[in-house]
Design a protein around this motif. Structure first.
Motif, PDB file in Angstrom:
ATOM      1  N   GLY A  92     -23.231  -5.163  -4.003  1.00 25.91           N
ATOM      2  CA  GLY A  92     -23.137  -3.876  -3.335  1.00 25.91           C
ATOM      3  C   GLY A  92     -21.845  -3.677  -2.565  1.00 25.91           C
ATOM      4  O   GLY A  92     -21.174  -2.649  -2.714  1.00 25.91           O
ATOM      5  N   LEU A  93     -21.482  -4.648  -1.731  1.00 25.11           N
ATOM      6  CA  LEU A  93     -20.294  -4.505  -0.891  1.00 25.11           C
ATOM      7  C   LEU A  93     -19.020  -4.291  -1.702  1.00 25.11           C
ATOM      8  O   LEU A  93     -18.280  -3.335  -1.445  1.00 25.11           O
ATOM      9  CB  LEU A  93     -20.159  -5.713   0.039  1.00 25.11           C
ATOM     10  N   PRO A  94     -18.706  -5.148  -2.678  1.00 22.40           N
ATOM     11  CA  PRO A  94     -17.466  -4.905  -3.438  1.00 22.40           C
ATOM     12  C   PRO A  94     -17.478  -3.579  -4.186  1.00 22.40           C
ATOM     13  O   PRO A  94     -16.449  -2.899  -4.271  1.00 22.40           O
ATOM     14  CB  PRO A  94     -17.390  -6.099  -4.398  1.00 22.40           C
ATOM     15  N   ALA A  95     -18.641  -3.195  -4.721  1.00 26.30           N
ATOM     16  CA  ALA A  95     -18.719  -1.923  -5.445  1.00 26.30           C
ATOM     17  C   ALA A  95     -18.489  -0.749  -4.505  1.00 26.30           C
ATOM     18  O   ALA A  95     -17.743   0.189  -4.827  1.00 26.30           O
ATOM     19  CB  ALA A  95     -20.078  -1.801  -6.131  1.00 26.30           C
ATOM     20  N   LEU A  96     -19.116  -0.780  -3.335  1.00 30.84           N
ATOM     21  CA  LEU A  96     -18.952   0.313  -2.378  1.00 30.84           C
ATOM     22  C   LEU A  96     -17.513   0.412  -1.883  1.00 30.84           C
ATOM     23  O   LEU A  96     -16.988   1.511  -1.677  1.00 30.84           O
ATOM     24  CB  LEU A  96     -19.906   0.123  -1.203  1.00 30.84           C
ATOM     25  N   ARG A  97     -16.886  -0.724  -1.695  1.00 31.94           N
ATOM     26  CA  ARG A  97     -15.487  -0.698  -1.256  1.00 31.94           C
ATOM     27  C   ARG A  97     -14.593  -0.055  -2.308  1.00 31.94           C
ATOM     28  O   ARG A  97     -13.743   0.779  -1.995  1.00 31.94           O
ATOM     29  CB  ARG A  97     -15.016  -2.125  -0.950  1.00 31.94           C
ATOM     30  N   VAL A  98     -14.788  -0.432  -3.554  1.00 35.27           N
ATOM     31  CA  VAL A  98     -13.967   0.136  -4.626  1.00 35.27           C
ATOM     32  C   VAL A  98     -14.268   1.624  -4.797  1.00 35.27           C
ATOM     33  O   VAL A  98     -13.357   2.449  -4.950  1.00 35.27           O
ATOM     34  CB  VAL A  98     -14.206  -0.625  -5.946  1.00 35.27           C
ATOM     35  N   LEU A  99     -15.552   1.996  -4.754  1.00 36.84           N
ATOM     36  CA  LEU A  99     -15.931   3.399  -4.921  1.00 36.84           C
ATOM     37  C   LEU A  99     -15.390   4.280  -3.798  1.00 36.84           C
ATOM     38  O   LEU A  99     -15.159   5.476  -3.996  1.00 36.84           O
ATOM     39  CB  LEU A  99     -17.458   3.523  -4.983  1.00 36.84           C
ATOM     40  N   SER A 100     -15.186   3.693  -2.620  1.00 31.56           N
ATOM     41  CA  SER A 100     -14.679   4.466  -1.483  1.00 31.56           C
ATOM     42  C   SER A 100     -13.157   4.413  -1.385  1.00 31.56           C
ATOM     43  O   SER A 100     -12.584   4.880  -0.397  1.00 31.56           O
ATOM     44  CB  SER A 100     -15.300   3.957  -0.179  1.00 31.56           C
ATOM     45  N   GLY A 101     -12.516   3.829  -2.395  1.00 33.16           N
ATOM     46  CA  GLY A 101     -11.059   3.812  -2.424  1.00 33.16           C
ATOM     47  C   GLY A 101     -10.422   2.622  -1.749  1.00 33.16           C
ATOM     48  O   GLY A 101      -9.192   2.546  -1.642  1.00 33.16           O
ATOM     49  N   GLN A 102     -11.241   1.672  -1.299  1.00 34.14           N
ATOM     50  CA  GLN A 102     -10.704   0.470  -0.679  1.00 34.14           C
ATOM     51  C   GLN A 102     -10.427  -0.578  -1.751  1.00 34.14           C
ATOM     52  O   GLN A 102     -10.834  -0.449  -2.901  1.00 34.14           O
ATOM     53  CB  GLN A 102     -11.698  -0.095   0.336  1.00 34.14           C
ATOM     54  N   SER A 103      -9.749  -1.629  -1.344  1.00 33.99           N
ATOM     55  CA  SER A 103      -9.553  -2.769  -2.234  1.00 33.99           C
ATOM     56  C   SER A 103     -10.528  -3.862  -1.830  1.00 33.99           C
ATOM     57  O   SER A 103     -10.870  -3.993  -0.651  1.00 33.99           O
ATOM     58  CB  SER A 103      -8.117  -3.295  -2.142  1.00 33.99           C
ATOM     59  N   HIS A 104     -10.996  -4.599  -2.805  1.00 35.63           N
ATOM     60  CA  HIS A 104     -11.909  -5.699  -2.500  1.00 35.63           C
ATOM     61  C   HIS A 104     -11.182  -7.015  -2.740  1.00 35.63           C
ATOM     62  O   HIS A 104     -10.808  -7.338  -3.864  1.00 35.63           O
ATOM     63  CB  HIS A 104     -13.164  -5.637  -3.363  1.00 35.63           C
ATOM     64  N   LYS A 105     -10.976  -7.739  -1.666  1.00 34.33           N
ATOM     65  CA  LYS A 105     -10.267  -9.008  -1.764  1.00 34.33           C
ATOM     66  C   LYS A 105     -11.250 -10.147  -2.026  1.00 34.33           C
ATOM     67  O   LYS A 105     -12.443 -10.033  -1.774  1.00 34.33           O
ATOM     68  CB  LYS A 105      -9.493  -9.273  -0.470  1.00 34.33           C
TER      69      LYS A 105
END
Length: 211
Positions: free
Chosen positions: A119-132
């Motif tokens: 959930g966390l990485p997907a939400l970050r990417v969907l909101s325009g953030q990068s997932h490290k």
């Protein structure tokens, strides 16, 4: 027999709402839905009109009354279902009316792990953030385990005063007491492994997930 509202304890919704808050997302509480396809369909439709992403727990397995996965497959666009991870094999990733939708398992520990890992990485990417890449450490094991191959495993764990890491005494995905006891997760790769005391294992602190 119909259960009264005070006889049903909801561990998942408060947990997920607090996780979303900690991650900086505005969460809308969609409520509870009876195990009936028409009611769940209406809930999905309402959520799709008001949300950028839908998160739901329960009903994602393959039973006769697991309507979440069935509806996502028949009326949505089901992308992924049943992932080789423990806990959390029955996880649905889909689109409902074009809205990204995640169907997490109903067991609290499985829902928690799936929220962190998927959930966390997907939400970050969907909101325009990068997932490290998650911060993790190699720590000596304070336990023994004969892990079978085929699934990646995540164990609730905490560091000891001796600088080792120990898992919670039970791997049951309904034991929510282990979540408050733990300070992170032990990640075990897909391959079979015979873990002995002192072997290095991967430990991911909860702080790596922003909680």
């Amino acid at each position: 027999q119909v259960a009264r509202s005070d006889q049903i304890f909801d561990a998942n919704k408060p947990m997920l709402l607090e996780l979303l808050k900690a991650w900086g997302f505005a969460a809308i509480d969609g409520g509870h839905f009876e195990d009936h396809p028409d009611i769940i369909r209406a809930g999905f439709n309402a959520a799709a009109k008001n949300s950028d992403t839908i998160l739901v727990t329960g009903g994602a397995s393959a039973g006769d009354e697991d309507y979440v996965s069935a509806l996502l497959k028949s009326e949505g666009v089901l992308q992924t279902w049943r992932v080789a991870v423990k806990p959390g094999r029955p996880i649905a990733m889909a689109l409902w009316d074009g809205v990204p939708t995640f169907g997490f398992p109903g067991n609290p520990v499985a829902a928690f792990v799936c929220a962190l890992i998927f959930g966390l990485p997907a939400l970050r990417v969907l909101s325009g953030q990068s997932h490290k890449r998650l911060m993790s450490f190699q720590v000596p094991a304070a336990f023994q385990k004969n892990k079978k191959s085929g699934r990646r495993e995540y164990l609730r764990a905490r560091l000891t005063d001796e600088g080792t890491v120990e898992p919670f005494q039970s791997e049951g995905s309904g034991r929510i007491s282990g979540l408050s006891w733990a300070t992170g997760l032990i990640e075990l790769a897909d391959d079979a492994r015979d873990i002995k005391q002192g072997d290095l294992v991967t430990y991911i602190p909860f702080s790596a997930f922003g909680i």
